[in-house]
Design a protein around this motif. Structure first.
Motif, PDB file in Angstrom:
ATOM      1  N   ARG A  93       0.485   6.821   2.674  1.00 54.07           N
ATOM      2  CA  ARG A  93       1.770   7.500   2.793  1.00 54.07           C
ATOM      3  C   ARG A  93       1.788   8.348   4.060  1.00 54.07           C
ATOM      4  N   ASP A  94       1.335   7.777   5.161  1.00 55.76           N
ATOM      5  CA  ASP A  94       1.238   8.531   6.398  1.00 55.76           C
ATOM      6  C   ASP A  94       2.103   7.901   7.471  1.00 55.76           C
ATOM      7  N   ALA A  95       2.141   8.553   8.612  1.00 53.64           N
ATOM      8  CA  ALA A  95       2.980   8.082   9.721  1.00 53.64           C
ATOM      9  C   ALA A  95       2.457   6.787  10.333  1.00 53.64           C
ATOM     10  N   LYS A  96       1.148   6.508  10.214  1.00 50.34           N
ATOM     11  CA  LYS A  96       0.612   5.268  10.779  1.00 50.34           C
ATOM     12  C   LYS A  96       1.155   4.051  10.039  1.00 50.34           C
TER      13      LYS A  96
ATOM     14  N   ASN B 142      14.600   4.920   1.524  1.00 48.35           N
ATOM     15  CA  ASN B 142      13.264   5.497   1.624  1.00 48.35           C
ATOM     16  C   ASN B 142      13.306   6.663   2.608  1.00 48.35           C
ATOM     17  N   PHE B 143      13.687   7.852   2.084  1.00 47.34           N
ATOM     18  CA  PHE B 143      13.864   9.009   2.953  1.00 47.34           C
ATOM     19  C   PHE B 143      12.564   9.395   3.647  1.00 47.34           C
ATOM     20  N   SER B 144      11.458   9.401   2.908  1.00 46.20           N
ATOM     21  CA  SER B 144      10.198   9.841   3.495  1.00 46.20           C
ATOM     22  C   SER B 144       9.776   8.953   4.655  1.00 46.20           C
TER      23      SER B 144
ATOM     24  N   LEU C  47       0.824  -1.205   0.000  1.00 49.59           N
ATOM     25  CA  LEU C  47       0.000   0.000   0.000  1.00 49.59           C
ATOM     26  C   LEU C  47       0.860   1.258   0.000  1.00 49.59           C
ATOM     27  N   TRP C  48       2.001   1.192   0.643  1.00 48.86           N
ATOM     28  CA  TRP C  48       2.938   2.330   0.613  1.00 48.86           C
ATOM     29  C   TRP C  48       3.535   2.487  -0.782  1.00 48.86           C
ATOM     30  N   ARG C  49       3.936   1.396  -1.375  1.00 50.13           N
ATOM     31  CA  ARG C  49       4.586   1.451  -2.691  1.00 50.13           C
ATOM     32  C   ARG C  49       3.628   1.954  -3.765  1.00 50.13           C
TER      33      ARG C  49
ATOM     34  N   GLN D 129      11.839   9.828   7.697  1.00 51.20           N
ATOM     35  CA  GLN D 129      11.472  11.112   8.288  1.00 51.20           C
ATOM     36  C   GLN D 129      10.136  11.060   9.024  1.00 51.20           C
ATOM     37  N   LEU D 130       9.300  10.061   8.727  1.00 47.97           N
ATOM     38  CA  LEU D 130       7.984   9.960   9.359  1.00 47.97           C
ATOM     39  C   LEU D 130       8.001   9.147  10.644  1.00 47.97           C
ATOM     40  N   LEU D 131       9.161   8.699  11.084  1.00 48.00           N
ATOM     41  CA  LEU D 131       9.233   7.984  12.357  1.00 48.00           C
ATOM     42  C   LEU D 131       8.846   8.919  13.499  1.00 48.00           C
TER      43      LEU D 131
END
Length: 725
Positions: free
Chosen positions: A216-219, A303-305, A209-211, A308-310
């Protein structure tokens, strides 16, 4: 009576009639419904009995369930209960029938997507059939994708994310299962395998689902981050690969994601009939294949994004280190390096201080250690400008002792110096002056790799801290900067302290102009904030369109000059305006509209256009925000080209032969119907006399006896007679 018998024995016909007139055929439906309930009770006791007839009744009721919603209200729940409680004893055909009919009920909006997901998720780790498992997986992904096609379905997303998180969390309390020795063999017989498969499927679905860009969220990142601490090595490895940017293709991947075979396409084009449409189709397929290969190449990067969402990088990094340190003997070297890579990248990108990592990694710093280049990369990436120098200095000393001495190969020395250079580039204060002086002396070596590595370290300290170098080693520019009083920044100090938001004074001046104009018009300022009450994910450029613009009259109030005569202080409009610290942020709550206007004013002040190319240039580089990640080539440095093996040489030969005719002489091929070369006898006739005078054949004729001449003449006459007849 005859009509009822015919209809009850022909379910497709009854199904068609019910859809046309549900009221008239309600009695026939109720008869089948009671029949279904009686068979269902028998089927629950003995699933092998009347399985085929039970499947037909399930398909029939699913088709007409929308016609009788009250009578079939409990029908979906009965199917779900039967599937979940008796899944292991049901036959494969029955499982497929029930799953397909549940999907049909979802498509008819008889049940919700959440109810369907609650039934399908537990089936994934239990299903042994690849076809059924692929169908369930595809159904889940397509349903979530369709629900989020136009707008985000937050209710469904939250429910599904909670299910996925629970699938991973259920196995976190088990004992860690390693991937070497006895722990690997014990994994198959323990209960952790069930939890591992369940967590693995949760991670696979989240990654997919991310790919695909659906989530594309923090959850989503939190779900996969939880998988990094799972005790089963398979689930943990899949989560680690996600953050490292390594795509792992599993056995149930979609066929559409398979690579396009370019050679196969070209071969088909050569065999089939040549048409213009075929050429266009081949050209389009080749273009799509090239595009997919480029996208695949771009996906290899980290996967930079996701990093950064951690939510809590420090706690995440400390947990990773605890797993690495506490379960060191259970993991193989490859898996330990995998954890090191993720930990080092998080430490570098978020500037974390996990000081125990440097003590742990020292035991692997030997030039004979397996996969030592990857370990050195992890070490260098973990260092940043906020890392205490006292924690890194022993590591640099260890590298110099193990890698940089005359008893090792030149490649090892170059790798050691390059590693030290990458560490010192991030934290220059970790180097000692005596050690730096010794390492720089290797620039006089006879090996090019060592010379390049040593000169790179010298160039680094000429830029960051020339005071640590001897006077003759500083160079002209560094010597001038030292004599001019330039000093390197101390540890923990940044080049410039943040005193204001960039370009905020432009917004303040612009709002003053608007206030003056609106006071004359008597308009209300609150009208300008309509439409910004709901948070928007659109870009700042699209938000600013239609909201407010910067006209030529308004630009007159901004002091902007590109003249070189006014000096460096007036060269940049933003630099001139920002000398005045704006107080707007302390007196007003900035809204999304303010930030959108700020971006447009900043773009206008710098003279940038709205083209996509300039937009990309204006975007901040991710590598500058987070510390740059390096590869093994940066550690190993430039190397000599290895000698090609047989396969590489033959590939080079075949590549050189492409597009040319077969090797050979072209003489005698142009004027003949069947192309061929000349024979040796034909070549001998055309030879000059001076080339054959001293040959053995000519000299032999002169020295031949009379008997030999007669024999040759008789043979010539006989051959001539035979050819004549």
């Amino acid at each position: 009576m005859v009509r009822g018998i015919l209809l009850t024995s022909n379910l497709p016909q009854l199904q068609n009639l019910i859809k046309r007139d549900p009221i008239s055929y309600k009695e026939e439906f109720l008869q089948q419904w009671h029949h279904y309930n009686s068979i269902r009770e028998i089927f629950a006791i003995n699933p092998d009995e009347q399985a085929h007839h039970f499947g037909e009744l399930v398909a029939f009721i699913s088709q007409v369930a929308t016609c009788y919603p009250k009578e079939t209200a409990q029908f979906p729940a009965q199917l779900s209960t039967l599937l979940l409680e008796s899944y292991n004893v049901l036959s494969l055909d029955t499982k497929k029938t029930i799953v397909q009919n549940l999907v049909m009920l979802r498509n008819k909006n008889v049940i919700s997507s959440i109810d369907l997901m609650k039934t399908l998720f537990p089936l994934l780790p239990q299903t042994s059939s690849s076809a059924l498992r692929g169908f369930i997986r595809k159904t889940i992904l397509n349903d979530i994708k369709a629900a989020n096609l136009r707008t985000k379905n937050h209710k469904l997303n939250s429910a599904v994310q909670a299910m996925l998180f629970g699938m991973i969390e259920r196995g976190l309390g088990a004992e860690f299962v390693g991937d070497k020795g006895k722990t690997k063999m014990a994994a198959a017989s323990s209960d952790s395998r069930k939890h591992g498969d369940e967590a693995m499927w949760a991670i696979i679905l989240s990654k997919e689902l991310w790919r695909k860009g659906i989530w594309r969220d923090a959850k989503t990142v939190a779900i996969i981050a939880q998988g990094c601490f799972h005790p089963v090595i398979k689930a943990q490895s899949a989560s680690l690969h996600f953050f490292l940017g390594d795509e792992e293709e599993d056995e149930d991947s979609d066929n559409e994601e398979q690579e396009v075979d370019i050679k196969s396409l070209q071969h088909k084009r050569e065999v089939k009939k040549k048409t213009r449409s075929g050429d266009n189709k081949l050209r389009k397929q080749m273009k799509e294949a090239k595009k997919k290969s480029q996208q695949k190449g771009d996906d290899v990067s980290t996967n930079f994004s996701a990093l950064q969402l951690l939510r809590d990088p420090q706690t995440f990094g400390e947990k990773l280190y605890d797993i690495l340190h506490n379960h060191d003997k259970k993991f193989s070297l490859d898996h330990k390096i995998l954890i090191m890579q993720l930990l080092s990248r998080i430490m570098g990108s978020h500037k974390l201080c996990v000081l125990g990592f440097y003590t742990y990694i020292v035991k692997y710093l030997f030039h004979k250690q397996l996969r030592i280049p990857s370990i050195l990369v992890c070490l260098a990436q973990s260092v940043h400008d906020l890392t205490p120098p006292d924690a890194v200095t022993p590591v640099i000393r260890k590298l110099a002792q193990e890698f940089v001495h005359p008893g090792v190969a030149n490649e090892v020395i170059a790798a050691g110096i390059n590693s030290i250079r990458e560490i010192c580039r991030r934290q220059p204060w970790a180097m000692e002056e005596d050690l730096l002086s010794d390492l720089i002396e290797y620039r006089k070596s006879k090996d090019k790799q060592v010379v390049a590595a040593s000169r790179g370290l010298l160039r680094l300290y000429r830029e960051v801290n020339p005071g640590m170098l001897k006077k003759r080693e500083r160079g002209k520019e560094a010597t001038m900067s030292v004599s001019g009083g330039a000093q390197p920044l101390p540890y923990g100090h940044g080049p410039e302290a943040a005193v204001d938001i960039e370009g905020l004074s432009l917004l303040e001046d612009h709002l003053k102009v608007l206030e003056n104009g609106k006071e004359d018009d008597g308009s209300d300022n609150e009208d300008a904030w309509k439409g910004w009450e709901v948070e928007s994910d659109s870009s700042s450029d699209s938000d600013s369109e239609g909201w407010i613009g910067v006209s030529d009259d308004e630009n007159e109030n901004l002091v902007i000059s590109d003249s070189e005569d006014e000096g460096e202080d007036k060269a940049s409009p933003e630099a001139q305006v920002e000398k005045k610290i704006s107080t707007l942020a302390t007196t007003k709550i900035l809204t999304p509209a303010d930030f959108a206007l700020l971006n447009s004013l900043r773009a206008s002040a710098t003279g940038s256009t709205s083209t996509s190319k300039n937009k990309r240039k204006a975007e901040p580089d991710v590598s500058t925000q987070t510390d740059e990640f390096i590869s093994e080539n940066d550690i190993l440095g430039p190397r000599k080209k290895a000698k090609a093996d047989y396969e590489e040489r033959m590939a080079s030969v075949r590549a050189g032969r492409e597009g040319r005719e077969k090797f050979g002489s072209q003489k005698g091929k142009q004027n003949k119907a069947a192309p061929s070369s000349t024979t040796n006898r034909e070549k001998a006739r055309n030879k000059p006399i001076m080339m054959i005078m001293n040959s053995s054949a000519v000299k032999g004729k002169k020295k031949a006896s009379l008997r030999e001449k007669q024999r040759k003449l008789r043979a010539h006459i006989t051959k001539a007679k035979q050819s004549y007849h």
